[in-house]
Design an enzyme around this catalytic site. Structure first.
Site, short mmCIF file in Angstrom:
data_model
loop_
_atom_site.label_atom_id
_atom_site.label_comp_id
_atom_site.label_asym_id
_atom_site.label_seq_id
_atom_site.Cartn_x
_atom_site.Cartn_y
_atom_site.Cartn_z
NE ARG A 277 -90.22 -77.24 38.62
CZ ARG A 277 -91.06 -76.81 40.11
NH1 ARG A 277 -91.87 -76.23 40.12
NH2 ARG A 277 -89.18 -77.09 40.53
NE ARG A 313 -93.17 -74.76 42.84
CZ ARG A 313 -93.43 -73.91 42.49
NH1 ARG A 313 -94.74 -73.25 41.78
NH2 ARG A 313 -92.33 -73.59 41.94
CE1 TYR A 317 -88.66 -74.10 46.75
CE2 TYR A 317 -90.51 -74.27 45.32
CZ TYR A 317 -89.41 -74.56 46.11
OH TYR A 317 -88.92 -76.13 46.80
CB CYS A 344 -102.00 -68.53 62.56
SG CYS A 344 -103.72 -69.37 62.75
C1 LIG Z 1 -85.40 -83.10 42.51
C2 LIG Z 1 -85.09 -83.90 41.54
C3 LIG Z 1 -85.31 -84.01 40.11
C4 LIG Z 1 -86.32 -83.62 39.71
O1 LIG Z 1 -85.91 -81.97 39.96
P1 LIG Z 1 -87.28 -81.43 37.84
O2 LIG Z 1 -87.19 -79.75 38.40
O3 LIG Z 1 -89.16 -81.87 39.31
O4 LIG Z 1 -87.38 -81.98 36.79
C5 LIG Z 1 -83.51 -84.83 39.08
N1 LIG Z 1 -83.08 -85.40 39.88
C6 LIG Z 1 -82.93 -84.95 41.00
C7 LIG Z 1 -81.62 -85.78 41.73
C8 LIG Z 1 -83.32 -84.31 42.08
O5 LIG Z 1 -83.46 -84.21 43.55
#
Ligand SMILES: *Cc1c(COP(=O)(O)O)cnc(C)c1O
Length: 419
Positions: A277, A313, A317, A344
Site C-alpha cells: 500500500r 474497499r 472495510y 444490486c
Molecule cells: C499483504 C502483505 C503485505 C503488504 O501489506 P501492505 O499493507 O500493503 O504494505 C506484506 N507482506 C505480506 C505477507 C502480506 O500478506
C-alpha cells in the site's frame, strides 16, 4: 505526497489532464502516476539506506505487470502470495533470489513451482507446510531456504479485517511453537534450511509503536534462538505502512526507519521489507462517470459507473476514499450525497455523506482518490461487469497497461452443456 493535483481547476496526473484519459479510454479506469510510484519506493529505500535492506514490493497490492516491472527496475524484489503471482513475476523476469513467498495455504503445485523457480525463501506458516516443503524439496533434490512467519500476538491498531498478528488470526506460528521448530523439529527436516523469521502484523498501520513492539519481541526471539544454535540471518518485517486516505497522519518512511533501524543495527541480520500500500496506494485514482443524480426524500445519490466490483474497499472495510470532481469551480454550492455504483447491493457504495458541487450533472467525471493499492487487484466481475481498464501516466503521456474487459471475456471459460 502524490502527483494528482489541480492545475487551472482541472485535476491532473503529473502533466496529463485526467479528463483527457477518461475521454480516450472510457470509464471506469484506474490511472497510476509512474512518478508517485517510484518516489514512494525510493523514499523507503533512502530512509533505510544505512542498512541496505531488500525491499520486496508486495505484489497483491497492485499486480499489474507494468507496475511491477517499474519497481523491479528501481531495485525492488517481490513479495508474492500465490502461484499466480509467481507466474506474473516470471513474465517480467523478476530475479528469483529477490522473491519471498508467504501464504497460509500454499498448495503442493505452488511449493514445487517456487522451489523450481529458485525463490529466495518461503515464509512458512504452519508445521505441516514445513513438512511439505521439506518433502517436495527432497523429491526435487534441493535444499530450500525457509523463514518461519511468526505471529507475535500484537495489536496493530487498524481495521479488524486487516490485523494479522493477533493470536486469533490465521497467520503465522506462535512464538512457543517457533522455538520448538528451530530448536527441535525443524532440525529433522533435512531438505530445508531454516534461515529467517518473518512477521507481517497488518495493514494501514499509521503508528510506529505496533511495529516496534512486534519487532522487539521478534529480535529477542532471534537472539535467543541463535544463542541456542539456530542460524537466523534474515529478518523480514513485512509491510503494513499506512497512508493518507483522509485525515490520517501516518508515520513517514523516515520516521519508520528511525524506529526500526536501531532495533536491528549490528545484529548481523539482512532486513527485508514488504511494502504494498505504501508504494502503490496514493499512486492511483479511479475515474468514474456520473450516470444519474437521484434526489430522494432522504438524500441525494450520485450514481456512477464504477462500483464495489471495481473498488471493494469501502464496502468491505468501511474504507474512506476521497471523491472529487475532476473540474473544480470556484465558490460553488455543495450538497451532501452518497456516491454509489450500479451493483444490486445496498453495500455498493464508494463514499457516503460527501459534499460534492450541487450542480453536478450526468457525464461529469469524478476521481476516487488513493485507489492504487487493493483497487484493481481486488476487483471482480460481480453483476457480470467487465473489469476496468488501467492506465499509466508518465509526464504528459499515458499508456493503456490493461485493456478494459469485454463481454466475451466474461464467458471465456464457460461451457454451455449440450442438452
Ligand atoms: C499483504 C502483505 C503485505 C503488504 O501489506 P501492505 O499493507 O500493503 O504494505 C506484506 N507482506 C505480506 C505477507 C502480506 O500478506
Amino acid at each position: 505526497m502524490h502527483d494528482f493535483q489541480f492545475k487551472n481547476n482541472r485535476l491532473y496526473c503529473e502533466n496529463t489532464d485526467l479528463e483527457r484519459i477518461a475521454d480516450a479510454v472510457g470509464t471506469p479506469v484506474f490511472v497510476y502516476s509512474q512518478k508517485t510510484l517510484l518516489d514512494h519506493f525510493r523514499n523507503l529505500k533512502t530512509a533505510f539506506r544505512e542498512i541496505n535492506p531488500l525491499i520486496c514490493y508486495s505484489m497483491k497490492a497492485n499486480s499489474n505487470l507494468t507496475i511491477c516491472r517499474l519497481l523491479l527496475e528501481a531495485g525492488a524484489g517481490l513479495d508474492i502470495v500465490s502461484g499466480g503471482e509467481l507466474f506474473r513475476a516470471g513474465k517480467i523476469k523478476a530475479k528469483a533470489d529477490k522473491i519471498v513467498y508467504a501464504s497460509v495455504g500454499k498448495t503442493e503445485q505452488e511449493i514445487e513451482a517456487g522451489i523450481k523457480a529458485k525463490i529466495l525463501f518461503f515464509n512458512a506458516e504452519s508445521i505441516p507446510e514445513l513438512e511439505l516443503i521439506n518433502k517436495i524439496a527432497g523429491r526435487l533434490g534441493r535444499r530450500q531456504k525457509v523463514a518461519v512467519r511468526v505471529n507475535p500476538d500484537v495489536e496493530a491498531r487498524t481495521h479488524r479485517y486487516i490485523t494479522t498478528a493477533k493470536s486469533e488470526n490465521k497467520f503465522g506460528i506462535d512464538i512457543k511453537t517457533t522455538r520448538a521448530i528451530f530448536l527441535g523439529l525443524g532440525r529433522n527436516l533435512k531438505n530445508i534450511e531454516l534461515c529467517g523469521i518473518h512477521i507481517h502484523i497488518g495493514s494501514q498501520i499509521i503508528y510506529a509503536q505496533p511495529f516496534v513492539r512486534a519487532l522487539k519481541k521478534t529480535v529477542a526471539l532471534i537472539e535467543d534462538l541463535n544463542a541456542h544454535g539456530a542460524a537466523i540471518r534474515y529478518l523480514n518485517i513485512g509491510g503494513g505502512l499506512g497512508i493518507i486516505y483522509h485525515r490520517e497522519k501516518p508515520q513517514t518512511a523516515g520516521q519508520y526507519a528511525k524506529a526500526v533501524i536501531p532495533l536491528i543495527r549490528n545484529k548481523n541480520l539482512k532486513l527485508i521489507l514488504e511494502p504494498g500500500r505504501f508504494v502503490a496506494g496514493n499512486a492511483g485514482v479511479l475515474l468514474t462517470q456520473v450516470l444519474y443524480v437521484k434526489d430522494t426524500p432522504a438524500k441525494r445519490f450520485v450514481i456512477v459507473d464504477a462500483a464495489m466490483n471495481d473498488l471493494i474497499r469501502p464496502s468491505f472495510y468501511e474504507a474512506y476514499h476521497e471523491v472529487v470532481s475532476v473540474r473544480r469551480e470556484a465558490r460553488v454550492q455543495v450538497k451532501k450525497c452518497d456516491i454509489v455504483g450500479p451493483v444490486c447491493e445496498s453495500g455498493d457504495f464508494l463514499a457516503k455523506d460527501r459534499r460534492l458541487p450541487a450542480g453536478i450533472r450526468q457525464k461529469d467525471i469524478l476521481a476516487v482518490m488513493s485507489a492504487g493499492a487493493y483497487g484493481f487487484s481486488m476487483s471482480s466481475n460481480y453483476n457480470s461487469r467487465p473489469r476496468a481498464a488501467e492506465v499509466l501516466v508518465c509526464g504528459n503521456r499515458f499508456y493503456l497497461i490493461r485493456k478494459r474487459e469485454t463481454y466475451d471475456d466474461l464467458i471465456r471459460n464457460e461451457t454451455l452443456i449440450k442438452k
